[in-house]
Design an enzyme around this catalytic site. Structure first.
Site, PDB file in Angstrom:
ATOM      1  N   ASN A  34      87.130 -38.724 -15.058  1.00  0.00           N
ATOM      2  CA  ASN A  34      87.389 -38.900 -13.634  1.00  0.00           C
ATOM      3  C   ASN A  34      87.343 -37.558 -12.942  1.00  0.00           C
ATOM      4  OD1 ASN A  34      88.021 -40.057 -11.204  1.00  0.00           O
ATOM      5  ND2 ASN A  34      90.190 -40.290 -11.646  1.00  0.00           N
ATOM      6  N   SER A  73      81.456 -44.688  -8.558  1.00  0.00           N
ATOM      7  CA  SER A  73      81.786 -45.121  -7.207  1.00  0.00           C
ATOM      8  C   SER A  73      80.683 -46.057  -6.753  1.00  0.00           C
ATOM      9  CB  SER A  73      81.845 -43.918  -6.264  1.00  0.00           C
ATOM     10  OG  SER A  73      81.915 -44.344  -4.916  1.00  0.00           O
ATOM     11  N   TYR A  80      77.403 -36.214  -2.999  1.00  0.00           N
ATOM     12  CA  TYR A  80      78.286 -37.125  -3.728  1.00  0.00           C
ATOM     13  C   TYR A  80      77.548 -38.399  -4.123  1.00  0.00           C
ATOM     14  CZ  TYR A  80      82.371 -40.104  -4.632  1.00  0.00           C
ATOM     15  OH  TYR A  80      83.282 -40.958  -5.195  1.00  0.00           O
ATOM     16  N   ALA A 102      74.300 -38.892  -4.399  1.00  0.00           N
ATOM     17  CA  ALA A 102      73.257 -38.593  -5.382  1.00  0.00           C
ATOM     18  C   ALA A 102      73.858 -38.341  -6.764  1.00  0.00           C
ATOM     19  CB  ALA A 102      72.439 -37.380  -4.925  1.00  0.00           C
ATOM     20  N   LYS A 126      76.820 -39.388  -7.965  1.00  0.00           N
ATOM     21  CA  LYS A 126      77.383 -40.628  -8.523  1.00  0.00           C
ATOM     22  C   LYS A 126      76.266 -41.584  -8.942  1.00  0.00           C
ATOM     23  CE  LYS A 126      81.843 -39.840  -8.405  1.00  0.00           C
ATOM     24  NZ  LYS A 126      82.684 -39.803  -9.606  1.00  0.00           N
TER      25      LYS A 126
END
Length: 187
Positions: free
Chosen positions: A26, A78, A91, A93, A95
């Site tokens: 995470n 996500s 973010y 791209a 994820k």
């Protein structure tokens, strides 16, 4: 999240517990930027936090999981990795790359009794999106999510327990969305 820190973290976990059965990766927290105007540094931070950290953690954990005959890797992705979001290019791209990494690792590890899956939450009631969700734009977004609210942190527990347990022993390369129906709504 340097390679040395990650090596030390995995080694400390194995030393303390004697083995590594489940690894929940995470990391994230995007620098906000649009694709056309994002700086090199903003792209690098997004990719480091939301993709490379996961790859490094997996690289360190997999030898331990192989040695003990299997285990579980759960990558916290996500729903942003499957759909575009304004002002979050790096973010989104990264994820999206994490979802692809999850599938690639699942294919590589399937014969080793190591499952690799991703949990993909939508908006979750945490400090990070709280200010946005209190704005008019955030309230409008909630009206377009079928359940009309963000998830509570505890609502991630059941899906995480599923992916960490033997109940998911035949699931690998799966992406479990926990998003109140966000992905299936006609936004």
């Amino acid at each position: 999240d340097s390679p040395k820190t990650i090596t030390a973290l995995v080694a400390a976990t194995v030393e303390r517990f004697g083995r590594l059965d489940v690894m929940i990766n995470n990391s994230g927290g995007p620098p906000l930027a649009r694709a056309a105007t994002a700086t090199e540094e903003q792209w690098e931070v997004a990719v480091q936090r939301s993709l490379l950290f996961f790859a490094r953690m997996c690289r360190e954990a997999i030898p331990h999981l192989k040695q003990q005959g299997g285990g579980r890797i759960i990558n916290m992705a996500s729903i942003a990795g499957t759909v575009g979001r304004p002002n979050r290019a790096g973010y989104v791209a990264a994820k999206g790359g994490l979802l692809a990494l999850t599938r690639a690792l699942a294919a590589d590890m399937a014969g080793k009794n190591i499952t690799v899956n991703a949990l993909a939450p939508g908006y979750v009631e945490t400090d990070l999106p709280r200010d946005y969700l209190a704005t008019e734009a955030g309230r409008t977004l909630m009206t377009r999510i079928p359940q009309r609210r963000p998830a509570e942190m505890a609502e991630l527990d059941g899906p995480l327990l599923l992916l960490a347990s033997d109940a998911s022993s035949y699931m690998t390369g799966s992406v479990v969305a926990v998003d109140g129906g966000h992905l299936v709504s006609s936004l």
